[in-house]
Design a protein around this motif. Structure first.
Motif, PDB file in Angstrom:
ATOM      1  N   MET A   1      -1.749 -37.246 -27.142  1.00 48.48           N
ATOM      2  CA  MET A   1      -2.421 -36.578 -25.885  1.00 48.48           C
ATOM      3  C   MET A   1      -2.656 -35.102 -25.795  1.00 48.48           C
ATOM      4  O   MET A   1      -1.639 -34.786 -26.144  1.00 48.48           O
ATOM      5  N   LYS A   2      -3.479 -34.663 -24.645  1.00 53.99           N
ATOM      6  CA  LYS A   2      -3.560 -33.110 -25.030  1.00 53.99           C
ATOM      7  C   LYS A   2      -2.332 -32.471 -23.657  1.00 53.99           C
ATOM      8  O   LYS A   2      -2.109 -33.141 -23.201  1.00 53.99           O
ATOM      9  N   PHE A   3      -2.527 -31.211 -24.606  1.00 55.57           N
ATOM     10  CA  PHE A   3      -1.907 -30.462 -24.071  1.00 55.57           C
ATOM     11  C   PHE A   3      -2.346 -30.219 -22.634  1.00 55.57           C
ATOM     12  O   PHE A   3      -3.159 -29.791 -22.826  1.00 55.57           O
ATOM     13  N   PHE A   4      -1.768 -30.062 -21.785  1.00 52.19           N
ATOM     14  CA  PHE A   4      -2.350 -29.302 -20.660  1.00 52.19           C
ATOM     15  C   PHE A   4      -1.877 -27.550 -20.247  1.00 52.19           C
ATOM     16  O   PHE A   4      -0.958 -26.819 -19.876  1.00 52.19           O
ATOM     17  N   ARG A   5      -2.648 -27.045 -20.754  1.00 53.04           N
ATOM     18  CA  ARG A   5      -2.629 -25.622 -20.312  1.00 53.04           C
ATOM     19  C   ARG A   5      -2.724 -25.030 -18.796  1.00 53.04           C
ATOM     20  O   ARG A   5      -1.849 -23.962 -19.174  1.00 53.04           O
ATOM     21  N   VAL A   6      -3.212 -25.622 -18.189  1.00 59.70           N
ATOM     22  CA  VAL A   6      -3.167 -25.255 -16.714  1.00 59.70           C
ATOM     23  C   VAL A   6      -2.042 -25.367 -15.800  1.00 59.70           C
ATOM     24  O   VAL A   6      -1.221 -25.698 -14.918  1.00 59.70           O
ATOM     25  N   PHE A   7      -1.121 -26.605 -16.902  1.00 56.84           N
ATOM     26  CA  PHE A   7       0.173 -26.703 -15.669  1.00 56.84           C
ATOM     27  C   PHE A   7       0.680 -26.236 -16.574  1.00 56.84           C
ATOM     28  O   PHE A   7       2.326 -26.084 -15.715  1.00 56.84           O
ATOM     29  N   ARG A   8       1.321 -26.072 -17.935  1.00 60.78           N
ATOM     30  CA  ARG A   8       2.444 -25.584 -18.276  1.00 60.78           C
ATOM     31  C   ARG A   8       2.439 -24.510 -19.310  1.00 60.78           C
ATOM     32  O   ARG A   8       1.139 -25.105 -19.444  1.00 60.78           O
ATOM     33  N   LYS A   9       2.941 -23.893 -19.415  1.00 59.09           N
ATOM     34  CA  LYS A   9       2.871 -22.818 -20.937  1.00 59.09           C
ATOM     35  C   LYS A   9       4.832 -22.823 -21.470  1.00 59.09           C
ATOM     36  O   LYS A   9       5.596 -23.387 -21.523  1.00 59.09           O
ATOM     37  N   PHE A  10       4.062 -22.532 -23.209  1.00 63.71           N
ATOM     38  CA  PHE A  10       5.335 -22.620 -23.863  1.00 63.71           C
ATOM     39  C   PHE A  10       6.661 -21.914 -23.636  1.00 63.71           C
ATOM     40  O   PHE A  10       5.776 -20.597 -23.357  1.00 63.71           O
ATOM     41  N   CYS A  11       7.701 -21.633 -23.913  1.00 63.58           N
ATOM     42  CA  CYS A  11       8.312 -20.930 -23.134  1.00 63.58           C
ATOM     43  C   CYS A  11       9.017 -20.961 -24.413  1.00 63.58           C
ATOM     44  O   CYS A  11       9.574 -19.828 -24.544  1.00 63.58           O
ATOM     45  N   GLU A  12       9.809 -21.920 -25.853  1.00 63.42           N
ATOM     46  CA  GLU A  12      10.853 -22.105 -26.716  1.00 63.42           C
ATOM     47  C   GLU A  12      10.325 -21.214 -27.896  1.00 63.42           C
ATOM     48  O   GLU A  12       8.533 -20.936 -27.842  1.00 63.42           O
ATOM     49  N   MET A  13      10.656 -20.865 -28.604  1.00 61.89           N
ATOM     50  CA  MET A  13      10.922 -20.545 -30.243  1.00 61.89           C
ATOM     51  C   MET A  13      10.305 -21.292 -30.755  1.00 61.89           C
ATOM     52  O   MET A  13      10.334 -22.708 -30.391  1.00 61.89           O
ATOM     53  N   ILE A  14       8.758 -21.397 -31.476  1.00 60.30           N
ATOM     54  CA  ILE A  14       8.356 -21.934 -32.393  1.00 60.30           C
ATOM     55  C   ILE A  14       9.678 -22.407 -33.249  1.00 60.30           C
ATOM     56  O   ILE A  14      10.473 -22.267 -33.835  1.00 60.30           O
ATOM     57  N   LYS A  15       9.404 -24.287 -33.716  1.00 57.65           N
ATOM     58  CA  LYS A  15      10.853 -24.467 -34.364  1.00 57.65           C
ATOM     59  C   LYS A  15      10.408 -25.345 -36.164  1.00 57.65           C
ATOM     60  O   LYS A  15       9.085 -26.035 -36.367  1.00 57.65           O
ATOM     61  N   ILE A  16      10.921 -24.242 -36.795  1.00 55.78           N
ATOM     62  CA  ILE A  16      10.706 -24.623 -38.242  1.00 55.78           C
ATOM     63  C   ILE A  16      11.516 -25.871 -38.637  1.00 55.78           C
ATOM     64  O   ILE A  16      12.921 -26.149 -38.086  1.00 55.78           O
ATOM     65  N   LYS A  17      10.790 -26.987 -39.360  1.00 55.16           N
ATOM     66  CA  LYS A  17      11.830 -28.328 -39.449  1.00 55.16           C
ATOM     67  C   LYS A  17      12.355 -28.048 -40.469  1.00 55.16           C
ATOM     68  O   LYS A  17      11.755 -27.391 -41.778  1.00 55.16           O
ATOM     69  N   ARG A  18      13.285 -28.372 -40.677  1.00 53.20           N
ATOM     70  CA  ARG A  18      13.899 -28.901 -42.623  1.00 53.20           C
ATOM     71  C   ARG A  18      13.489 -30.044 -42.965  1.00 53.20           C
ATOM     72  O   ARG A  18      12.498 -30.502 -42.519  1.00 53.20           O
ATOM     73  N   PRO A  19      13.404 -30.419 -44.703  1.00 51.79           N
ATOM     74  CA  PRO A  19      12.330 -31.335 -45.295  1.00 51.79           C
ATOM     75  C   PRO A  19      12.977 -32.308 -44.527  1.00 51.79           C
ATOM     76  O   PRO A  19      12.596 -33.442 -44.375  1.00 51.79           O
ATOM     77  N   GLU A  20      14.364 -32.018 -44.422  1.00 59.05           N
ATOM     78  CA  GLU A  20      14.980 -33.793 -43.535  1.00 59.05           C
ATOM     79  C   GLU A  20      14.396 -33.945 -41.857  1.00 59.05           C
ATOM     80  O   GLU A  20      14.306 -34.900 -42.195  1.00 59.05           O
ATOM     81  N   GLU A  21      14.025 -33.014 -41.469  1.00 60.63           N
ATOM     82  CA  GLU A  21      13.530 -33.771 -39.777  1.00 60.63           C
ATOM     83  C   GLU A  21      11.619 -33.733 -40.538  1.00 60.63           C
ATOM     84  O   GLU A  21      11.614 -34.775 -39.565  1.00 60.63           O
ATOM     85  N   ILE A  22      11.394 -33.394 -41.405  1.00 62.36           N
ATOM     86  CA  ILE A  22      10.130 -33.170 -42.184  1.00 62.36           C
ATOM     87  C   ILE A  22       9.922 -35.058 -41.694  1.00 62.36           C
ATOM     88  O   ILE A  22       9.084 -35.693 -42.054  1.00 62.36           O
ATOM     89  N   GLU A  23      10.930 -35.574 -42.982  1.00 61.19           N
ATOM     90  CA  GLU A  23      11.065 -37.293 -43.662  1.00 61.19           C
ATOM     91  C   GLU A  23      10.724 -37.979 -42.265  1.00 61.19           C
ATOM     92  O   GLU A  23      10.560 -38.675 -42.085  1.00 61.19           O
ATOM     93  N   LEU A  24      11.822 -37.603 -40.932  1.00 59.79           N
ATOM     94  CA  LEU A  24      12.141 -38.270 -40.248  1.00 59.79           C
ATOM     95  C   LEU A  24      10.837 -38.235 -39.110  1.00 59.79           C
ATOM     96  O   LEU A  24       9.772 -39.480 -38.951  1.00 59.79           O
ATOM     97  N   MET A  25      10.327 -37.463 -39.614  1.00 56.88           N
ATOM     98  CA  MET A  25       8.345 -37.078 -38.784  1.00 56.88           C
ATOM     99  C   MET A  25       7.590 -38.433 -39.525  1.00 56.88           C
ATOM    100  O   MET A  25       6.812 -38.513 -39.002  1.00 56.88           O
TER     101      MET A  25
END
Length: 269
Positions: A1-25
């Motif tokens: 699903m496309k990100f709605f640039r006109v409705f939302r703005k990213f405020c949070e920091m970029i999340k770097i994933k650990r190897p075990e998190e990438i495995e879950l992804m």
């Protein structure tokens, strides 16, 4: 699903994933990609987009997943999205609402976008399919859009920039006479379907945020055969080309690793 640039703005920091998190992804990505492979087999003249949606939801839930799009509401003034997939036909770019009364016809093209949560992690992917035999211009549009995605993934390496990803798409498709959707972008992905950063399908090489190992992003060029203007339909969701020209949409979720990008949503080529 496309990100709605006109409705939302990213405020949070970029999340770097650990190897075990990438495995879950990888698990969420696998289920998501399997839906698109099911779509490839099911799509034919005479099937409804509602039936495609039913097949998608059935597979996701059978694999302990949750449809990421169903009831998704990016802003308070938006109606919740009613489907498991976005099913966008011909001039529809993204966010087509599935409907049992909408029947695919020989020669159509249909973009299917799907997202899945499994164990709290998200996969997101899209593919545009021919319905039976399609015209040569439509074949070319699909070929160029998929090529653009592949080029963008190759550019998504640690040390490169977001501008390198966008440039790899824009510098390829524009000389061929195709338009780029500029109002909607790719995005970071992880425990949320939409995380920082935004991933535009255009840009200047060497500019913007530097990509880092452990970033997970969804790259999704949306390309049209005509002008670049788009409009949102009366249902509040479906985005179409203003001039009625065809559009295509291909997307993969990837992880940026030391040895290059890893595709997390490996739908069939």
């Amino acid at each position: 699903m496309k990100f709605f640039r006109v409705f939302r703005k990213f405020c949070e920091m970029i999340k770097i994933k650990r190897p075990e998190e990438i495995e879950l992804m990888r698990v969420a990505g696998r289920v998501t990609a399997e839906v698109l492979d099911i779509m490839r087999e099911a799509i034919k003249p005479g099937i409804s987009t509602g039936e495609l949606d039913r097949l998608a939801e059935e597979h996701i839930r059978r694999n302990n997943g949750i449809p990421a799009f169903k009831n998704y509401r990016p802003a308070a003034n938006m109606p919740p999205f009613p489907g498991t997939i976005c099913a966008s036909i011909n001039e529809e770019v993204v966010h087509g609402i599935p409907d049992f009364n909408r029947i695919l016809q020989e020669g159509d093209i249909i973009s299917v976008d799907v997202g899945t949560y499994v164990n709290g992690w998200c996969g997101d992917a899209a593919c545009t399919y021919p319905v039976g035999n399609i015209s040569e211009p439509r074949k070319k549009l699909l070929e160029v859009t998929q090529d653009a995605l592949n080029r963008a993934i190759k550019a998504a390496i640690a040390g490169n920039t977001l501008g390198d990803i966008g440039y790899s798409i824009e510098s390829f498709v524009k000389p061929l006479g195709f338009g780029i959707v500029r109002d909607y972008t790719g995005h970071g992905i992880g425990k949320k379907m939409h995380e920082a950063p935004q991933i535009p399908n255009y840009g200047d090489a060497g500019q913007g945020l530097t990509l880092q190992r452990g970033m997970t992003i969804a790259i999704e060029p949306m390309i049209m055969s005509g002008a670049e203007d788009v409009k949102v339909g009366s249902n509040g969701w479906t985005v179409s080309t203003v001039d009625g020209s065809d559009a295509a949409h291909f997307e993969r979720s990837i992880a940026i690793l030391d040895d290059g990008p890893e595709i997390l949503t490996k739908w069939g080529m």
